[in-house]
Design a protein around this motif. Structure first.
Motif, PDB file in Angstrom:
ATOM      1  N   CYS A  14       0.808  -1.224   0.000  1.00  0.00           N
ATOM      2  CA  CYS A  14       0.000   0.000   0.000  1.00  0.00           C
ATOM      3  C   CYS A  14       0.839   1.270   0.000  1.00  0.00           C
ATOM      4  N   LYS A  46      -5.885  -0.330  -0.610  1.00  0.00           N
ATOM      5  CA  LYS A  46      -5.280  -1.057   0.519  1.00  0.00           C
ATOM      6  C   LYS A  46      -4.814  -0.075   1.600  1.00  0.00           C
ATOM      7  N   ALA A  47      -4.218   1.033   1.190  1.00  0.00           N
ATOM      8  CA  ALA A  47      -3.753   2.034   2.156  1.00  0.00           C
ATOM      9  C   ALA A  47      -4.928   2.618   2.944  1.00  0.00           C
TER      10      ALA A  47
END
Length: 85
Positions: A14, A46-47
Motif C-alpha cells: 500500500c 489497501k492504504a
C-alpha cells in the motif's frame, strides 16, 4: 523515504519507499504509479483500508486502555515487591 519510522508504517502492498534524497528514484516511482493505474488504485484502496482499520478511534481507545491497565498492573507489582523486600 526509507528514513524514520516510515518503513515500519508503510506496508509494501500500500505504499512505496525510496532512499532519502534520491530524487530520481522518487520520480521513477511517481511515473510508475501514473502509468500503472491499476497498481495505483489497488495500493490506494489497501492504504485506505489499513488507515481506517488501524487508526479507528474506538480501536485506538481500546488499545490505550489495555496499555494503561497493563502499566498499572506492572506498577502495582513493583510496589508490592518493594514493600516485601
Amino acid at each position: 523515504t526509507c528514513s524514520g519510522a516510515l518503513p515500519e508504517v508503510v506496508l509494501s502492498d500500500c505504499g512505496l519507499l525510496f532512499p532519502r534524497g534520491d530524487v530520481s528514484h522518487l520520480a521513477r516511482l511517481i511515473r510508475m504509479l501514473y502509468e500503472e493505474t491499476q497498481l495505483h488504485r489497488a495500493m490506494a484502496e489497501k492504504a485506505r483500508f489499513n488507515a481506517v482499520s488501524l487508526f479507528d478511534a474506538k480501536r485506538m481507545a481500546e488499545d490505550m486502555i489495555k496499555a494503561y491497565t497493563k502499566a498499572k498492573s506492572w506498577k502495582r507489582a513493583l510496589l508490592w515487591s518493594e514493600y516485601f523486600s
